[in-house]
Design a protein around this motif. Structure first.
Motif, PDB file in Angstrom:
ATOM      1  N   GLY A   1      -2.691   8.172  -0.084  1.00  0.00           N
ATOM      2  CA  GLY A   1      -2.685   8.816  -1.239  1.00  0.00           C
ATOM      3  C   GLY A   1      -3.175   9.994  -1.807  1.00  0.00           C
ATOM      4  N   PRO A   2      -4.437  10.286  -1.508  1.00  0.00           N
ATOM      5  CA  PRO A   2      -4.914  11.446  -1.964  1.00  0.00           C
ATOM      6  C   PRO A   2      -4.148  12.946  -1.075  1.00  0.00           C
ATOM      7  N   LEU A   3      -3.393  12.646  -0.068  1.00  0.00           N
ATOM      8  CA  LEU A   3      -2.819  13.829   0.884  1.00  0.00           C
ATOM      9  C   LEU A   3      -1.419  14.276   0.111  1.00  0.00           C
ATOM     10  N   ALA A   4      -1.044  13.518  -1.045  1.00  0.00           N
ATOM     11  CA  ALA A   4       0.432  14.012  -1.689  1.00  0.00           C
ATOM     12  C   ALA A   4       1.515  13.606  -0.700  1.00  0.00           C
ATOM     13  N   GLU A   5       0.984  12.693   0.097  1.00  0.00           N
ATOM     14  CA  GLU A   5       2.160  11.724   1.055  1.00  0.00           C
ATOM     15  C   GLU A   5       3.025  10.987  -0.014  1.00  0.00           C
ATOM     16  N   GLU A   6       4.284  10.606   0.575  1.00  0.00           N
ATOM     17  CA  GLU A   6       5.111   9.669  -0.248  1.00  0.00           C
ATOM     18  C   GLU A   6       4.363   8.408  -0.517  1.00  0.00           C
ATOM     19  N   HIS A   7       3.670   7.816   0.051  1.00  0.00           N
ATOM     20  CA  HIS A   7       2.978   6.420  -0.118  1.00  0.00           C
ATOM     21  C   HIS A   7       1.607   6.378   0.247  1.00  0.00           C
ATOM     22  N   ASP A   8       1.046   5.355  -0.479  1.00  0.00           N
ATOM     23  CA  ASP A   8      -0.575   5.455  -0.510  1.00  0.00           C
ATOM     24  C   ASP A   8      -1.180   5.024   0.629  1.00  0.00           C
ATOM     25  N   PHE A   9      -0.374   3.948   1.377  1.00  0.00           N
ATOM     26  CA  PHE A   9      -0.941   3.623   2.621  1.00  0.00           C
ATOM     27  C   PHE A   9       0.170   3.434   3.910  1.00  0.00           C
ATOM     28  N   ALA A  10      -0.231   3.937   5.123  1.00  0.00           N
ATOM     29  CA  ALA A  10       0.661   3.632   6.014  1.00  0.00           C
ATOM     30  C   ALA A  10      -0.056   2.998   7.057  1.00  0.00           C
ATOM     31  N   ILE A  11      -0.256   1.586   7.484  1.00  0.00           N
ATOM     32  CA  ILE A  11      -0.847   0.757   8.167  1.00  0.00           C
ATOM     33  C   ILE A  11      -0.179  -0.559   8.665  1.00  0.00           C
ATOM     34  N   GLY A  12      -0.498  -0.979   9.576  1.00  0.00           N
ATOM     35  CA  GLY A  12       0.146  -2.241  10.098  1.00  0.00           C
ATOM     36  C   GLY A  12       1.593  -2.217  10.401  1.00  0.00           C
ATOM     37  N   GLY A  13       2.247  -1.096  10.549  1.00  0.00           N
ATOM     38  CA  GLY A  13       3.641  -0.983  10.505  1.00  0.00           C
ATOM     39  C   GLY A  13       4.345  -1.018   9.490  1.00  0.00           C
ATOM     40  N   VAL A  14       3.735  -1.096   8.182  1.00  0.00           N
ATOM     41  CA  VAL A  14       4.282  -1.143   6.813  1.00  0.00           C
ATOM     42  C   VAL A  14       3.610   0.170   5.810  1.00  0.00           C
ATOM     43  N   HIS A  15       4.503   0.732   5.292  1.00  0.00           N
ATOM     44  CA  HIS A  15       3.890   1.493   4.003  1.00  0.00           C
ATOM     45  C   HIS A  15       3.725   0.583   2.835  1.00  0.00           C
ATOM     46  N   VAL A  16       2.641   1.007   2.175  1.00  0.00           N
ATOM     47  CA  VAL A  16       2.257   0.135   0.874  1.00  0.00           C
ATOM     48  C   VAL A  16       1.953   1.266  -0.239  1.00  0.00           C
ATOM     49  N   GLU A  17       2.837   0.910  -1.131  1.00  0.00           N
ATOM     50  CA  GLU A  17       2.287   1.673  -2.580  1.00  0.00           C
ATOM     51  C   GLU A  17       1.581   0.967  -3.446  1.00  0.00           C
ATOM     52  N   VAL A  18       0.245   1.068  -3.933  1.00  0.00           N
ATOM     53  CA  VAL A  18      -0.347   0.306  -4.566  1.00  0.00           C
ATOM     54  C   VAL A  18      -0.305   0.853  -6.166  1.00  0.00           C
ATOM     55  N   LYS A  19       0.062  -0.056  -7.155  1.00  0.00           N
ATOM     56  CA  LYS A  19       0.246   0.173  -8.493  1.00  0.00           C
ATOM     57  C   LYS A  19      -0.734  -0.606  -9.394  1.00  0.00           C
ATOM     58  N   SER A  20      -1.410  -0.108 -10.115  1.00  0.00           N
ATOM     59  CA  SER A  20      -2.482  -1.068 -10.947  1.00  0.00           C
ATOM     60  C   SER A  20      -2.010  -0.881 -12.513  1.00  0.00           C
ATOM     61  N   THR A  21      -2.378  -1.929 -13.187  1.00  0.00           N
ATOM     62  CA  THR A  21      -2.192  -1.621 -14.594  1.00  0.00           C
ATOM     63  C   THR A  21      -3.197  -2.610 -15.513  1.00  0.00           C
ATOM     64  N   VAL A  22      -3.318  -2.179 -16.663  1.00  0.00           N
ATOM     65  CA  VAL A  22      -3.836  -3.245 -17.403  1.00  0.00           C
ATOM     66  C   VAL A  22      -3.209  -3.741 -18.562  1.00  0.00           C
ATOM     67  N   SER A  23      -1.906  -3.761 -18.560  1.00  0.00           N
ATOM     68  CA  SER A  23      -0.751  -4.354 -19.522  1.00  0.00           C
ATOM     69  C   SER A  23      -1.122  -5.759 -18.872  1.00  0.00           C
ATOM     70  N   ASP A  24      -0.574  -6.770 -20.031  1.00  0.00           N
ATOM     71  CA  ASP A  24      -0.248  -8.100 -19.723  1.00  0.00           C
ATOM     72  C   ASP A  24       0.981  -8.220 -18.906  1.00  0.00           C
ATOM     73  N   ARG A  25       1.992  -7.501 -18.693  1.00  0.00           N
ATOM     74  CA  ARG A  25       3.016  -7.203 -18.120  1.00  0.00           C
ATOM     75  C   ARG A  25       2.726  -6.258 -16.825  1.00  0.00           C
ATOM     76  N   ARG A  26       3.742  -6.726 -15.849  1.00  0.00           N
ATOM     77  CA  ARG A  26       3.397  -5.804 -14.641  1.00  0.00           C
ATOM     78  C   ARG A  26       4.342  -4.391 -14.845  1.00  0.00           C
TER      79      ARG A  26
END
Length: 328
Positions: A165-190
């Motif tokens: 994520g900090p390296l301006a790559e497309e996705h936050d994590f690349a691990i375990g053969g999967v890319h993961v984009e982590v999105k956080s919110t404080v909203s009642d809805r996702r």
């Protein structure tokens, strides 16, 4: 206590430290033009420089640990610079005022110019303090929670290296053969903000998952602050602490601003995963290329996606324990 004579430029760091350790206010008159005095006040945790007032006043309104006051002493108008000495910062604070006095007396600079020059020399002491915007705080918190989990599952080296994520790559994590984009919110809805046309663009042959994390303000007993999470991840990182800190710095994290992030946060609900497939409502370059002429001339695309009523998918096997772990 008033000393009979003192010359700031001949005061050693040891002398300043000794006067500070004496725990009693002391005032040091300094020879030279314009006349200056240095006040050391360990009880208040401050150093003071006083000299003749002149216009224009130095601009220190947005500086941390530094104040300026115009005061009246008898018939004289006096300019007073006050530096708050933080833990371990006595010599830096003293050096900052010494630089101002040198500019005033040896360089014959006006007060405002002398202060501006010293500020440039001691930017770490004087730069403005400001917390990360709330959106960036919760975004970083979500990524660090997942990183904390990954360190436990894959080990520090694999997990820290996988945090892109900090390296301006497309996705936050690349691990375990999967890319993961982590999105956080404080909203009642996702509801999550997607930045750019590549953030939800899977790479060929690599599954991409959006991990939705809902956070809520909590109490110190049931939640953790961002600095507390950073401290925990640093401890887990072990020998990877240096690489971790580099990535935190890229994201503008500064330990000097840690006290400004004092809100305890807790995970509101179980994190959910959404596979980024042909059915997912993502705006991507590939999809727009078919409909928008001259797509390369469009930039800074951001949009919101509401996943509240969308059926989630199962997390990949390597991450399935994250949901339970995150709510402990």
């Amino acid at each position: 206590m008033m000393t009979d004579r003192a010359n700031l430029h001949h005061l050693s760091h040891e002398t300043v430290a000794a006067l500070w350790a004496a725990a009693a206010p002391v005032e040091l008159p300094l020879p030279g033009e314009p006349p200056c005095t240095l006040q050391i006040d360990p009880t208040a945790g401050t150093l003071h420089l006083r000299t003749a007032y002149q216009l224009p006043e130095p601009d220190v309104g947005r500086l941390r640990n530094v104040d300026f006051h115009a005061v009246v002493d008898g018939n004289d108008d006096v300019a007073e610079m006050v530096v708050r000495v933080k833990d371990g910062g006595l010599q830096t604070s003293y050096g900052f005022l010494a630089a101002i006095i040198s500019q005033l007396q040896q360089g014959a600079r006006p007060m405002a110019e002398a202060v501006a020059t010293a500020v440039a020399q001691f930017r770490d002491l004087t730069m403005a303090r400001s917390p990360l915007p709330i959106e960036r705080e919760i975004g970083l918190l979500g990524e660090l929670l997942f990183l904390e989990y990954c360190i436990a599952e894959f080990g520090p080296q694999a997990a820290v290296n996988a945090w892109h994520g900090p390296l301006a790559e497309e996705h936050d994590f690349a691990i375990g053969g999967v890319h993961v984009e982590v999105k956080s919110t404080v909203s009642d809805r996702r509801v999550h903000v997607i930045h750019g046309l590549d953030q939800l663009e899977p790479l060929a042959g690599v599954p991409l998952v959006l991990l939705s994390v809902q956070l809520t303000r909590s109490s110190p007993e049931s939640g953790r602050t961002l600095p507390a999470v950073i401290a925990a991840v640093r401890e887990l990182a072990g020998a990877q602490r240096g690489s971790l800190d580099v990535k935190l710095a890229i994201l503008d994290w500064d330990d000097l601003e840690a006290d400004l992030h004092d809100t305890p946060w807790a995970v509101r609900s179980a994190p959910l995963a959404y596979a980024i497939d042909e059915d997912f409502p993502a705006i991507t370059s590939d999809r727009l290329q078919r409909a928008v002429p001259h797509l390369g001339q469009i930039s800074d695309v951001s949009y919101r996606v509401d996943l509240t009523d969308r059926d989630p998918t199962a997390l990949p096997l390597t991450f399935q324990n994250f949901t339970e772990w995150s709510q402990q």
